[in-house]
Motif scaffolding. Structure first.
Motif, PDB file in Angstrom:
ATOM      1  N   SER A  10       0.855  -1.193   0.000  1.00  0.00           N
ATOM      2  CA  SER A  10       0.000   0.000   0.000  1.00  0.00           C
ATOM      3  C   SER A  10       0.890   1.242   0.000  1.00  0.00           C
ATOM      4  CB  SER A  10      -0.881   0.003   1.238  1.00  0.00           C
ATOM      5  OG  SER A  10      -0.052   0.114   2.387  1.00  0.00           O
ATOM      6  N   ASN A  11       0.273   2.396  -0.242  1.00  0.00           N
ATOM      7  CA  ASN A  11       1.034   3.648  -0.165  1.00  0.00           C
ATOM      8  C   ASN A  11       1.617   3.813   1.235  1.00  0.00           C
ATOM      9  OD1 ASN A  11       0.241   4.128  -2.759  1.00  0.00           O
ATOM     10  ND2 ASN A  11      -1.550   5.361  -2.166  1.00  0.00           N
ATOM     11  N   GLU A  12       0.803   3.444   2.234  1.00  0.00           N
ATOM     12  CA  GLU A  12       1.273   3.560   3.627  1.00  0.00           C
ATOM     13  C   GLU A  12       2.526   2.707   3.833  1.00  0.00           C
ATOM     14  OE1 GLU A  12      -1.641   2.879   6.778  1.00  0.00           O
ATOM     15  OE2 GLU A  12      -0.066   2.086   8.076  1.00  0.00           O
ATOM     16  N   ASN A  14       4.654   1.686   1.634  1.00  0.00           N
ATOM     17  CA  ASN A  14       5.803   2.228   0.892  1.00  0.00           C
ATOM     18  C   ASN A  14       6.473   3.370   1.646  1.00  0.00           C
ATOM     19  OD1 ASN A  14       6.018   0.556  -1.345  1.00  0.00           O
ATOM     20  ND2 ASN A  14       4.286   1.555  -2.352  1.00  0.00           N
ATOM     21  N   LEU A  15       5.678   4.101   2.428  1.00  0.00           N
ATOM     22  CA  LEU A  15       6.263   5.216   3.190  1.00  0.00           C
ATOM     23  C   LEU A  15       6.909   4.753   4.495  1.00  0.00           C
ATOM     24  CD1 LEU A  15       3.372   7.819   2.792  1.00  0.00           C
ATOM     25  CD2 LEU A  15       5.666   7.946   1.791  1.00  0.00           C
ATOM     26  N   ASN A 129      -4.777   0.018  -0.263  1.00  0.00           N
ATOM     27  CA  ASN A 129      -5.000   1.451  -0.397  1.00  0.00           C
ATOM     28  C   ASN A 129      -6.500   1.693  -0.252  1.00  0.00           C
ATOM     29  OD1 ASN A 129      -2.361   2.343  -0.863  1.00  0.00           O
ATOM     30  ND2 ASN A 129      -2.484   1.666  -2.998  1.00  0.00           N
ATOM     31  N   GLU A 132      -9.411   2.520  -3.162  1.00  0.00           N
ATOM     32  CA  GLU A 132      -8.966   1.999  -4.463  1.00  0.00           C
ATOM     33  C   GLU A 132      -9.045   0.482  -4.589  1.00  0.00           C
ATOM     34  OE1 GLU A 132      -4.846   2.755  -5.354  1.00  0.00           O
ATOM     35  OE2 GLU A 132      -5.142   4.863  -4.888  1.00  0.00           O
TER      36      GLU A 132
END
Ligand SMILES: Cc1ncc(COP(=O)(O)O)c(C=O)c1O
Length: 451
Positions: A10-12, A14-15, A129, A132
């Motif tokens: 997820s974007n989370e 990846n961060l 995500n 999405e």
């Protein structure tokens, strides 16, 4: 060969990076991290009273640890720890996974967490995500899984089940036709399937080995992950312990299965300890998340598990599983006998689960035709029948079963049923409960069709 699954993050995730406050390597002088001084820990020993295998779990033994004889165990169970957990417990878990689930790719790994519910939340945050992403589940699924999906605003689609569980062909068809199907093509291709293959909640069904293998083949072909949530794995109440049904891990050559085990049903839910077995990439990302959320699973709970498993030894642990299974077997048989006696067979069917804690009672909707003046659709009528039975059972007869609709993502399914559990209630209350529930079904039937 393990695949590279980094595109599933997820974007989370990846961060999310490793915390700078990593634990000091052994042999390093640390003037860095804020670990409390062990002199400041008031705990100097622990005594547990635990049922013993020698007495067939009829009597308890004292298991003791104290700071003089076992300084490492006591101090590390008081201190912050990394996500590998307590040393002996970590080794026990590793052997447990190898003995029971036999992962068949090289760099599988595991992480100890705070119960399957927390693990599921962490996995969602690692993979999904919000708004999405798309997930697949069984047409009847664990209500807390559905509730976990809500705040993520996940696009959820369900796969049909028959009396033997999820239908691999339905999964294959859905995935193959994803971009040609009007209902699915505007959504992203699914990232994962969430499934409970053993003693499924709410139906008690166990998926055959053949269907498990088929699921893996399909997920490999379409490149989707599987979350195997399996807290009832050890409640294989009709099986010989040497012939357990295989975990999905056994068929996973690529590292796409994320298996969740929990000590809640095997020992005690109050411990809040779970194990996630998965590929190393996912394991490391979950470890980063642990560092900034739960930190680690409760060290005291791990110490309790470590003490119990050391005391019992491997044979004692196997005897414990036998003991557990015999308790649930007896309870299941009592409930089934009561159902045989008291449920109206003209109006319901129910299964005879061989694993887990649940029996699924199916309402024969063809025996409950819509009334001529009803404006309900077929699915609304199914919900109405379920609601009526639940209302009469709880209000008039003071017995509660879980409504089937609590476990349905797709409320338009034309299905009505109830989840009964034989795990908790006093044995004579199971019998009274079955009689009362049978009366409630008959009452609803008579009130609708007696004129
Ligand atoms: C399928 C399933 N997953 C997870 C859980 C929760 O497990 P834990 O107590 O480890 O959070 C349950 C408990 O009922 C369950 O049925």
């Amino acid at each position: 060969m393990t695949k590279d699954f980094s595109t599933f993050f997820s974007n989370e995730a990846n961060l999310r990076k490793a915390s700078v406050m990593a634990h000091p390597a052994p042999g390093t002088i640390s003037l860095s991290t804020g670990l409390p001084n062990p002199e400041c820990f008031p705990l100097k020993g622990i005594t547990l009273n635990v049922e013993s295998p020698e007495s067939s779990f009829q009597k308890s033994n004292e298991i003791k640890r104290n700071i003089i004889d076992n300084p490492d165990e006591i101090i590390s169970s008081c201190q912050y720890m990394d996500s590998n957990g307590l040393k002996y417990f970590n080794e026990w878990v590793k052997n447990y996974i190898i003995d029971n689930f036999k992962p068949c790719y090289q760099n599988w790994d595991f992480i100890i967490q705070s119960g399957a519910t927390q693990s599921l939340d962490a996995l969602f945050r690692m993979l999904i995500n919000p708004i999405e992403d798309t997930i697949l589940c069984e047409s009847l699924t664990y209500s807390c899984f559905l509730e976990t999906c809500i705040p993520f605003k996940i696009n959820l689609f369900s796969i049909k089940m028959d009396e033997n569980g999820i239908l691999p062909d339905d999964l294959n068809q859905l995935l193959t036709n994803w971009y040609n199907n009007e209902n699915t093509k505007k959504f992203k291709f699914p990232k994962l399937l969430y499934t409970m293959p053993t003693g499924h909640n709410p139906t008690g069904i166990t998926l055959s080995s053949e269907r498990r293998e088929k699921l893996l083949e399909i997920c490999n072909t379409h490149n989707i992950l599987i979350i195997e949530d399996d807290p009832y794995y050890h409640l294989q109440i009709d099986d010989d312990n040497s012939k357990h049904i295989p975990s999905l891990l056994k068929f996973d050559t690529e590292g796409r299965v994320i298996r969740i085990d929990s000590f809640s049903k095997m020992l005690m839910p109050g411990l809040r300890v779970s194990i996630v077995t998965c590929n190393k990439l996912f394991r490391d990302k979950l470890a980063n998340h642990n560092e900034l959320s739960i930190h680690s699973a409760s060290a005291s709970s791990q110490l309790i598990l470590q003490m119990i498993f050391k005391d019992w030894g491997h044979d004692g642990y196997l005897k414990w599983l036998d003991h557990l299974q015999s308790i649930y077997r007896r309870r299941r048989n009592i409930m089934l006998e009561a159902f045989d006696k008291y449920l109206p067979h003209k109006l319901v069917t129910y299964n005879r689960p061989i694993h887990g804690m649940f029996i699924w009672i199916n309402i024969k909707l063809n025996e409950f035709p819509k009334l001529p003046n009803s404006n309900y659709s077929d699915s609304e009528w199914a919900t109405f029948i379920e609601d009526q039975i639940h209302k009469i059972a709880s209000e008039k007869y003071k017995v509660i079963l879980s409504k089937g609709h609590w476990f349905m993502h797709d409320k338009s399914l034309i299905q009505a049923g109830f989840r009964a559990t034989y795990s908790y209630s006093e044995e004579d209350n199971m019998i009274k409960g079955a009689e009362s529930f049978g009366n409630a079904i008959n009452d609803v039937y008579s009130s609708l069709y007696s004129n």
